[in-house]
Design an enzyme around this catalytic site. Structure first.
Site, PDB file in Angstrom:
ATOM      1  N   SER A   8      77.503  18.962  36.070  1.00 17.42           N
ATOM      2  CA  SER A   8      78.032  18.915  37.432  1.00 17.42           C
ATOM      3  C   SER A   8      79.358  19.683  37.504  1.00 17.42           C
ATOM      4  O   SER A   8      79.392  20.865  37.159  1.00 17.42           O
ATOM      5  CB  SER A   8      78.203  17.455  37.865  1.00 17.42           C
ATOM      6  OG  SER A   8      78.468  17.371  39.254  1.00 17.42           O
ATOM      7  N   ASP A  87      51.364  23.132  42.999  1.00 20.61           N
ATOM      8  CA  ASP A  87      51.274  22.466  41.704  1.00 20.61           C
ATOM      9  C   ASP A  87      50.457  23.274  40.707  1.00 20.61           C
ATOM     10  O   ASP A  87      50.834  23.439  39.540  1.00 20.61           O
ATOM     11  CB  ASP A  87      50.676  21.069  41.889  1.00 20.61           C
ATOM     12  CG  ASP A  87      50.763  20.204  40.651  1.00 20.61           C
ATOM     13  OD1 ASP A  87      51.178  20.712  39.598  1.00 20.61           O
ATOM     14  OD2 ASP A  87      50.430  19.010  40.734  1.00 20.61           O
ATOM     15  N   ASP A  90      50.836  27.203  38.133  1.00 17.14           N
ATOM     16  CA  ASP A  90      51.132  27.446  36.719  1.00 17.14           C
ATOM     17  C   ASP A  90      49.917  27.204  35.834  1.00 17.14           C
ATOM     18  O   ASP A  90      50.030  27.213  34.611  1.00 17.14           O
ATOM     19  CB  ASP A  90      52.291  26.568  36.257  1.00 17.14           C
ATOM     20  CG  ASP A  90      52.092  25.096  36.594  1.00 17.14           C
ATOM     21  OD1 ASP A  90      50.937  24.622  36.523  1.00 17.14           O
ATOM     22  OD2 ASP A  90      53.066  24.426  36.949  1.00 17.14           O
ATOM     23  N   LEU A  92      47.926  24.379  35.991  1.00 12.79           N
ATOM     24  CA  LEU A  92      47.580  22.965  35.832  1.00 12.79           C
ATOM     25  C   LEU A  92      48.194  22.145  36.955  1.00 12.79           C
ATOM     26  O   LEU A  92      49.391  22.255  37.230  1.00 12.79           O
ATOM     27  CB  LEU A  92      48.092  22.443  34.487  1.00 12.79           C
ATOM     28  CG  LEU A  92      47.850  20.961  34.184  1.00 12.79           C
ATOM     29  CD1 LEU A  92      46.359  20.702  33.975  1.00 12.79           C
ATOM     30  CD2 LEU A  92      48.642  20.519  32.952  1.00 12.79           C
ATOM     31  N   ASP A  94      49.652  18.978  37.688  1.00 17.75           N
ATOM     32  CA  ASP A  94      50.166  17.873  36.885  1.00 17.75           C
ATOM     33  C   ASP A  94      51.388  17.205  37.511  1.00 17.75           C
ATOM     34  O   ASP A  94      52.109  16.472  36.842  1.00 17.75           O
ATOM     35  CB  ASP A  94      50.533  18.379  35.484  1.00 17.75           C
ATOM     36  CG  ASP A  94      51.582  19.496  35.523  1.00 17.75           C
ATOM     37  OD1 ASP A  94      51.927  19.962  36.634  1.00 17.75           O
ATOM     38  OD2 ASP A  94      52.063  19.904  34.446  1.00 17.75           O
ATOM     39  N   ASP A 254      67.847  19.776  42.454  1.00 17.56           N
ATOM     40  CA  ASP A 254      69.243  19.368  42.601  1.00 17.56           C
ATOM     41  C   ASP A 254      69.591  19.363  44.082  1.00 17.56           C
ATOM     42  O   ASP A 254      69.439  20.370  44.774  1.00 17.56           O
ATOM     43  CB  ASP A 254      70.139  20.355  41.841  1.00 17.56           C
ATOM     44  CG  ASP A 254      71.567  19.857  41.678  1.00 17.56           C
ATOM     45  OD1 ASP A 254      72.089  19.225  42.610  1.00 17.56           O
ATOM     46  OD2 ASP A 254      72.162  20.108  40.607  1.00 17.56           O
ATOM     47  N   HIS A 291      69.986  16.171  40.417  1.00 19.94           N
ATOM     48  CA  HIS A 291      71.303  16.574  39.952  1.00 19.94           C
ATOM     49  C   HIS A 291      71.611  15.924  38.605  1.00 19.94           C
ATOM     50  O   HIS A 291      71.887  14.724  38.531  1.00 19.94           O
ATOM     51  CB  HIS A 291      72.374  16.197  40.974  1.00 19.94           C
ATOM     52  CG  HIS A 291      73.743  16.642  40.585  1.00 19.94           C
ATOM     53  ND1 HIS A 291      74.029  17.961  40.297  1.00 19.94           N
ATOM     54  CD2 HIS A 291      74.907  15.968  40.401  1.00 19.94           C
ATOM     55  CE1 HIS A 291      75.304  18.063  39.963  1.00 19.94           C
ATOM     56  NE2 HIS A 291      75.858  16.872  40.015  1.00 19.94           N
TER      57      HIS A 291
END
Length: 373
Positions: A8, A87, A90, A92, A94, A254, A291
């Site tokens: 942070s 989803d 990539d 897959l 998951d 984040d 975050h």
């Protein structure tokens, strides 16, 4: 050997140290860095104003709820829409969106999220809500269309309580962002206590107040931005020349410091170095992580060990192993991890801009994934 590490604001410290104190450390580890912290704080105030347009509360300074603008059931519905479009990009499905760049075009808020035809019930967003969510994720701009901070990536981690804390509460309640902007980052600073941090946030002018983080005067000869960032953020020449190394890690979900802001810094560094930034600096994104931690993510990783191996053994980190904090985890379970995941799920964190892509085999282990474009 000497190392500096933080998360942070501490991540910002580590990044600043690489530029300002490059001879003092051999390794620099920045996690979820608030590198452009004054800009991010301004973005949070601006965001509070956007949420306020569709919030349904009727409270006072001590009784308000900006989260009513985008409730958790509504966020879950949007997260499901993001996953349905992104989803499997990539290789897959998951519960993790690894290919965030492809998701920018695959997911469309206006098209993929139902628009309410009647009252809000958690299964849709009103047209006005969609406008607000779109604007918040696009980042703050002034009347001239100039971006004042980075955009945010759409990520399923927006369902997490930690994401909501940053978007709806820390920007006003307790005064974290209002107090920082008013008393620390602005020139001239507000020299009296804020009577009402919510009122300050909602009255903050993106046109006349935001430029104060860049201003100086005869008393305050350094602006808020000069105070918090190095004079040339991409000049790490001394650090590189003496063989020091730097690892940066940032969650894609984040809610306060945009992962895109960190990516923009790395892109600028890489451009300055002719595409050779990876020889001294590696940047890793954590899908789903909020975050510093949390979110539906494999948020447990030892980036320090990777940095030490790089500094002391010359082994550059081509991937960092990460695991999910399932039930029984020694570090405590992460409530944001879906029950459908294995409690021992592992994934590789890949150096930017590479993506963890499924290549076949056990879907719960990192060995089944390769870091590729």
């Amino acid at each position: 050997r000497s190392y500096i590490a933080g998360t942070s604001n501490g991540g910002r410290h580590a990044m600043v140290a690489a530029a300002r104190l490059p001879r003092d450390y051999d390794g620099f580890l920045a996690n979820s860095p608030g590198f452009n912290l004054p800009k991010a704080a301004v973005a949070q105030l601006w965001g509070a104003q956007q949420w306020n347009k569709v919030a349904t509360y009727t409270g006072t300074a001590h009784n308000f709820d900006l989260e009513s603008a985008f409730t958790q059931p509504e966020r879950r519905m949007v997260a499901a829409a993001i996953l349905s479009r992104c989803d499997a990009l990539d290789g897959l499905a998951d519960g993790l969106v690894q290919d965030v760049e492809a998701c920018r075009t695959a997911f469309d808020l206006a098209r993929d999220v139902p628009t309410c035809s009647a009252s809000r019930d958690g299964t849709c967003l009103s047209a006005e809500q969609k406008n607000v969510v779109r604007d918040v994720f696009a980042g703050p701009r002034n009347a001239r269309g100039e971006a004042l901070y980075a955009r945010w990536a759409y990520a399923p981690g927006l369902t997490a309580t930690g994401w909501a804390d940053w978007k709806f509460r820390n920007s006003v309640r307790g005064g974290r962002d209002p107090v920082a902007v008013a008393h620390i980052f602005s020139v001239p600073p507000v020299t009296t206590a804020l009577p009402n941090t919510l009122s300050y946030a909602l009255a903050f002018s993106i046109e006349t107040d935001a430029p104060k983080i860049f201003a100086t005067d005869s008393v305050y000869t350094q602006s808020g931005m000069q105070l918090m960032t190095p004079p040339d953020p991409t000049n790490l020449d001394v650090m590189r020349q003496r063989g020091a190394k730097m690892v940066v890690v940032h969650g894609m979900a984040d809610g306060v410091f945009s992962v895109d802001d960190t990516a923009a810094w790395y892109d600028a560094l890489n451009d300055r170095l002719g595409g050779r930034a990876g020889e001294a600096v590696r940047f890793f994104r954590v899908p789903g992580m909020g975050h510093s931690r949390g979110g539906p993510a494999t948020d447990q990783y030892d980036a320090l060990a990777a940095l030490v191996d790089w500094v002391e053994r010359g082994v550059a980190p081509d991937r960092i192993g990460a695991s999910a904090r399932g039930t029984g985890n020694a570090g405590g379970a992460n409530a944001d991890v879906p029950v459908t995941w294995s409690a021992t799920r592992t994934r590789p964190l890949c150096p930017y801009p590479l993506v963890a892509r499924y290549k076949g085999g056990d879907t719960e282990v990192a060995a089944s994934f390769a870091c590729e474009k």
